[in-house]
Motif scaffolding. Structure first.
Motif, short mmCIF file in Angstrom:
data_model
loop_
_atom_site.label_atom_id
_atom_site.label_comp_id
_atom_site.label_asym_id
_atom_site.label_seq_id
_atom_site.Cartn_x
_atom_site.Cartn_y
_atom_site.Cartn_z
N ASN A 80 0.70 -1.34 -0.06
CA ASN A 80 0.08 -0.06 -0.02
C ASN A 80 0.97 1.30 -0.15
N GLY A 81 0.71 2.07 -1.02
CA GLY A 81 1.47 3.32 -1.19
C GLY A 81 1.34 4.06 0.02
N PHE A 82 0.02 4.45 0.40
CA PHE A 82 -0.08 5.52 1.34
C PHE A 82 0.46 4.95 2.85
N SER A 83 0.38 3.78 3.15
CA SER A 83 1.03 3.46 4.32
C SER A 83 2.50 3.45 4.15
N LYS A 84 3.01 3.29 2.91
CA LYS A 84 4.50 3.46 2.62
C LYS A 84 5.01 5.10 2.93
N TYR A 85 4.09 6.01 2.51
CA TYR A 85 4.11 7.50 2.66
C TYR A 85 4.46 7.78 4.17
N PHE A 86 3.25 7.33 4.97
CA PHE A 86 3.21 7.66 6.26
C PHE A 86 4.37 6.94 6.93
N LEU A 87 4.80 5.63 6.54
CA LEU A 87 5.94 5.13 7.43
C LEU A 87 7.33 5.86 6.92
N GLY A 88 7.27 6.11 5.70
CA GLY A 88 8.46 7.10 5.61
C GLY A 88 8.59 8.20 6.31
N ILE A 89 7.40 8.92 6.79
CA ILE A 89 7.57 10.18 7.63
C ILE A 89 7.85 9.85 9.05
N GLU A 90 7.43 8.48 9.40
CA GLU A 90 7.94 8.19 10.75
C GLU A 90 9.50 7.96 10.75
N LYS A 91 9.86 7.32 9.49
CA LYS A 91 11.48 6.92 9.56
C LYS A 91 12.16 8.21 9.47
N VAL A 92 11.61 9.44 9.09
CA VAL A 92 12.27 10.66 9.06
C VAL A 92 12.38 11.31 10.44
N ASN A 93 11.22 11.26 11.12
CA ASN A 93 11.03 11.64 12.26
C ASN A 93 11.70 10.92 13.39
N GLY A 94 11.79 9.82 13.38
CA GLY A 94 12.32 8.87 14.38
C GLY A 94 11.58 9.04 15.82
N ASN A 95 10.53 9.16 15.87
CA ASN A 95 9.85 9.64 17.24
C ASN A 95 9.54 8.00 17.88
N TYR A 96 8.76 7.23 16.92
CA TYR A 96 8.53 5.89 17.38
C TYR A 96 9.11 4.65 16.93
N ILE A 97 9.88 4.90 15.85
CA ILE A 97 10.64 3.91 15.22
C ILE A 97 12.10 4.60 14.77
N PRO A 98 13.14 3.81 14.68
CA PRO A 98 14.58 4.22 14.55
C PRO A 98 14.42 4.97 13.27
N GLN A 99 15.20 6.16 13.48
CA GLN A 99 15.27 7.36 12.30
C GLN A 99 15.92 6.48 11.22
N ASP A 100 15.53 6.59 9.92
CA ASP A 100 16.35 5.93 8.75
C ASP A 100 16.12 6.75 7.56
N TYR A 101 16.89 7.51 7.25
CA TYR A 101 16.65 8.39 5.90
C TYR A 101 16.72 7.70 4.75
N PRO A 102 17.92 6.62 4.57
CA PRO A 102 17.55 6.16 3.33
C PRO A 102 16.38 5.08 3.14
N ALA A 103 16.00 4.49 4.07
CA ALA A 103 14.71 3.79 4.04
C ALA A 103 13.53 4.62 3.81
N ALA A 104 13.37 5.74 4.24
CA ALA A 104 12.28 6.83 4.31
C ALA A 104 12.54 7.08 2.51
N TYR A 105 13.78 7.43 2.27
CA TYR A 105 13.74 7.88 0.65
C TYR A 105 13.07 6.87 0.00
N GLN A 106 13.48 5.71 0.20
CA GLN A 106 13.07 4.50 -0.67
C GLN A 106 11.48 4.25 -0.59
N LEU A 107 11.05 4.52 0.63
CA LEU A 107 9.58 4.31 0.90
C LEU A 107 8.66 5.43 0.20
#
Length: 935
Positions: free
Chosen positions: A767-794
């Motif tokens: 699901n692309g919308f879930s990937k979008y929001f999950l990418g935001i979470e990986k940029v912020n790093g509030n609830y899951i580890p921050q991971d810019y490369p993974a966020a960019y891919q998502l």
């Protein structure tokens, strides 16, 4: 030496305390601790604070041979005149000083003299009154404006002669200058010659003056016992109009003035009280008025034009010390600032330079309201800094060792009790000839002849509470959590240094130091200690002309120390990274121009009208941890649907037609679907999907669609329950909708953690919308580890899925260099693609980059404003915040003017394009948004 001086001052203060209660014995007590003229100034200040004739007399008796004794006699006469007391200690009747006494009669053309200090033990006279308000010693017209001081033609008449009175009594000590008689004798030729010469030398400093132009003038001058008393010494444009400007000293005393053979004017000292400074414009007063309690100038020397400077002088003006006390500044709104003292002291002179000198501005003070007025800031933004925050003291110290040809400069900047910054520089091989070369250099190449060398330099910052206060305010203004903002700074500094220099080692060293400092902000020390003294000018040219100035700076051997720890060398010689690792330096936008956070797009169902709690958008300043990349996305599995009768299939098809999600990959082919639950026709869809769910209660898609119908009907708990059932069965869009329900607490307990769990499941199913929001979470790093490369891919996968909002997030990561090299061209391309897909954030950031000159090369401010207004019309939150809430303050004036021009062209604004978003501009924006369905 410091302890001895402190002991003397304590003794002086103790003597002054006794003086206040036992004047009869005060002279004996104070005289016991007075040894020479070095303590005269401190003693005089104590006497002036007490303000009684007895206090001044005690100073005269203790320091009669020192310059301040003459000032004490003047003020003693004022105090006696104010209190009606008879003189004591000089064996003669009290005679008020016409030049200084408030009660002396004046000619109609003269302003009233400044009030004298009270003799009741009060402190320094209150100067926090606009002297041009009609009081305080300056004549005012009927309209309350200052009246110009009339002055006779300098070549025609001498000042008016005061009325005569009794002659002064015989002085008991002819070696000491005495105050003039109550009514001074007519100006003598000698007094006029001295006063005219002083005025001429001062006028020479401003390159001469025209008859009606600003120049130094005075009303009258009297010579008494070798001291010159001047009334209304001023630098003004006395042309008969009220719009005059300048400096006015109602009373000035020049001790022991002398005119040398070449016309040079010298004196022991100059003392002025109750002075005032004013600047006006053509149409009346502007916002600059100041009062000064007193000005003391020690050993002034004003050389005549063409005269040869003294052997120990660098120029036409020399003084040994200046002491300016109690400065109060005003603007039309009232008091604007206070300065306790401005002081310059020098000691010893050799080759035209003092052996040591100190210049200080003590307690430059603003209230938060005054600072907000000056800086055009919101007072609420400064209130948290505290009432005493804006209390600054600047001190510059110079020490010279003539024998070793060494010079040390130290500058100290104190911010109240919050922090202080010290800059120290040690030079070698220094001579006054270097100063003369600097002053006479016509171009930089002339400086090559300087022989001075740099031995070492140091910058030391000591923090008490400044860092915490400033970071808290900055975080609040950017709507960022304060701990997150603090944690982001080291990484932002690391990325900026790495991108601009290509030196990863240097970037990491600075980031580590900042991280240590911000964890416990006590002190930072930057030191430059070259292995051997470096020629100052030659080294500067070498660094400036180097192909890699950062690497060339390695010759200075810089190091950084945090909180008193050992110095850490700053490695500047690492080979630079490849050219494509950093954008051009001139492409960097202003520091405060980082794009604000992008809000989440509407849900898969397009429910933009629902108040969802979604992940906070990525921030430009966020640390970049080492996070794992996402696992490969598994291929979604189509759930098995049992065969049904044509009647049952018809019921199911009706539910699909009325409530299917347009982004659901499991919906039947040919079904368009409905984007948002808000667009569902509840009256027809709810019964149809209820019937379909009775026929196929185990069908995840039908269960999910009934949940959508319930959400559209406002039955959130039932909707969330059905979303959960469908999610458990592996329905990716149901997992996404359940995640949004957990974020918002809609029908379930609010839980960002559970929301992320559902997003991860949904993203794993593609699901692309879930990937979008999950990418935001990986940029912020509030609830899951921050991971810019993974966020960019998502975000890239979300774009491929059909989520155009992800283009904006890719643009932000390119813009800020998050997980990828900073690349403004790629960022602009992503924003442009988003705008082409009618994404509000795309429009806004295309205009945003254009407005700061890092977008299209041919974009105009008007085009930038038009694009940003498109984002505002479509309800984009960042546009609302930066254009409306913050009144466009982040943008340059020409961009704010372009917004007004755009609104005028649309017919909603009729005011001036002045770049100020006042009520008229904001009302025009509101009307425009309403008309464009954006309000």
């Amino acid at each position: 030496m410091t302890s001895i001086r402190s002991s003397r001052r304590l003794a002086l203060l103790a003597g002054a305390a006794f003086l206040a209660v036992a004047p009869a014995r005060a002279d004996q007590l104070v005289a016991q601790v007075a040894a020479d003229c070095r303590e005269a100034k401190d003693h005089f200040e104590i006497a002036r604070q007490i303000g009684t004739p007895e206090a001044y007399q005690a100073h005269i008796d203790a320091f009669g041979a020192c310059p301040y004794a003459s000032f004490a006699r003047i003020l003693k006469g004022q105090a006696e005149g104010a209190g009606g007391a008879s003189a004591a200690g000089e064996g003669r009747a009290a005679k008020p000083d016409t030049a200084m006494s408030p009660g002396a009669p004046l000619e109609p053309s003269q302003p009233a003299a400044a009030e004298a200090p009270a003799g009741d033990g009060s402190t320094t006279p209150d100067v926090a009154v606009d002297p041009f308000s009609g009081s305080g010693g300056t004549a005012a017209g009927a309209d309350g404006q200052p009246a110009p001081v009339a002055i006779p033609d300098p070549g025609v008449a001498s000042p008016a002669e005061p009325s005569a009175s009794e002659a002064p009594g015989a002085a008991t000590d002819v070696a000491e200058p005495q105050p003039p008689a109550a009514a001074p004798q007519p100006s003598t030729d000698e007094a006029k010659l001295l006063a005219d010469t002083l005025a001429d030398r001062l006028n020479d400093l401003q390159g001469g003056a025209t008859e009606n132009g600003p120049r130094v003038r005075y009303d009258s001058a009297v010579l008494d016992n070798g001291d010159l008393f001047i009334t209304n010494l001023r630098l003004t444009k006395d042309d008969g109009t009220p719009e005059w400007s300048g400096f006015v000293a109602p009373s000035a005393v020049v001790l022991k003035p002398v005119i040398e053979a070449d016309g040079t004017f010298t004196a022991s000292s100059i003392f002025m009280t109750k002075t005032s400074v004013r600047a006006t414009e053509k149409n009346g007063p502007n916002d600059r008025v100041a009062t000064i309690s007193s000005i003391s100038i020690l050993d002034p020397r004003l050389a005549a034009i063409g005269a040869k400077p003294a052997s120990d002088s660098l120029g036409a003006v020399d003084v040994r010390g200046i002491d300016i006390r109690s400065v109060v500044g005003f603007d039309p709104a009232g008091e604007l600032l206070k300065i306790a003292a401005i002081q310059l002291t020098t000691n010893g002179t050799s080759d035209g330079l003092p052996q040591s000198a100190t210049f200080s501005v003590k307690n430059l003070f603003f209230t938060p309201e005054q600072m907000a007025r000056i800086s055009e800031s919101n007072p609420a933004d400064l209130a948290d800094l505290g009432p005493d925050f804006f209390d600054f003291t600047f001190t510059t110290l110079m020490q010279r060792d003539t024998a070793k040809r060494d010079l040390k400069l130290t500058e100290v900047f104190e911010i109240g009790k919050e922090a202080n910054l010290t800059l120290s520089t040690a030079f070698g091989n220094f001579s006054p000839a270097d100063i003369r070369l600097l002053l006479g250099a016509g171009d930089p190449s002339a400086l090559i002849g300087l022989q001075v060398s740099l031995d070492e330099a140091e910058m030391n910052f000591v923090n008490t509470s400044l860092v915490d206060k400033v970071l808290a305010i900055a975080a609040r203004q950017q709507n960022i959590d304060a701990p997150l903002f603090r944690a982001a700074i080291p990484s932002a500094a690391r990325d900026a240094i790495s991108n601009s220099t290509g030196n990863a080692a240097l970037a990491e060293t600075v980031a580590t130091a900042l991280r240590t400092f911000l964890d416990d902000p006590r002190s930072l020390r930057l030191s430059l200690k070259p292995e051997q003294p470096l020629p100052l000018i030659g080294s500067a040219f070498q660094i400036a002309g180097s192909g890699d100035p950062v690497q060339a700076t390695a010759m200075l051997s810089p190091s950084l120390s945090v909180n008193g720890g050992p110095p850490v060398p700053l490695v500047l010689s690492e080979p630079p990274a490849p050219a494509d690792a950093a954008p051009p330096a001139d492409a960097a936008p202003p520091a405060d121009a980082a794009p604000p956070a992008e809000p989440a797009p509407s849900a898969a169902d397009g429910s933009s009208d629902q108040a969802l709690v979604v992940p906070v958008d990525p921030l430009p300043l966020v640390p970049s941890p080492d996070g794992a990349t996402e696992a490969p996305v598994p291929t979604p599995v189509e759930p098995e649907v049992p065969a049904r009768s044509s009647a049952a299939a018809s019921v199911l098809a009706e539910c699909d037609r009325l409530a299917a999600d347009s982004d659901d990959p499991t919906k039947p082919a040919g079904v368009e679907g409905v984007k948002s639950p808000g667009d569902i026709d509840v009256k027809t869809a709810l019964p149809a999907c209820e019937a379909a769910h009775r026929l196929a209660p185990d069908d995840p898609r039908i269960t999910f669609q009934l949940g959508r119908a319930y959400q559209a009907a406002g039955r959130d708990e039932e909707a969330a329950r059905l979303y959960g059932e469908a999610a458990d069965a592996g329905q990716s869009v149901a997992q996404y909708e359940l995640a949004l329900a957990y974020y918002d607490g809609r029908g379930v307990e609010q839980s960002p953690q559970k929301a992320i769990e559902q997003l991860q499941k949904s993203a794993a199913l593609g699901n692309g919308f879930s990937k979008y929001f999950l990418g935001i979470e990986k940029v912020n790093g509030n609830y899951i580890p921050q991971d810019y490369p993974a966020a960019y891919q998502l975000f890239q996968e979300a774009v491929d899925f059909g989520v155009p909002e992800a283009l904006v997030e890719l643009g932000k990561m390119e813009y800020s260099g998050q997980g990828v090299p900073e690349d403004y061209d790629k960022a602009y391309a992503f924003y442009t693609q988003a705008a082409a897909k009618d994404v509000p954030g795309g429009y806004f950031y295309v205009g945003f980059m254009d407005s700061f000159g890092v977008g299209s090369s041919d974009a105009t401010p008007l085009a930038a404003a038009q694009n940003m207004m498109k984002g505002l019309a479509r309800g984009y939150a960042d546009a609302e915040e930066l254009i409306v809430t913050n009144s466009g303050q982040i943008f340059e004036p020409q961009v704010r003017q372009a917004f007004q021009d755009y609104l005028r062209g649309e017919g909603y604004y009729r005011g001036r394009s002045d770049g100020v978003f006042g009520p008229a501009t904001l009302q025009a924006i509101k009307a425009w948004r309403t008309a464009t369905n954006g309000g």
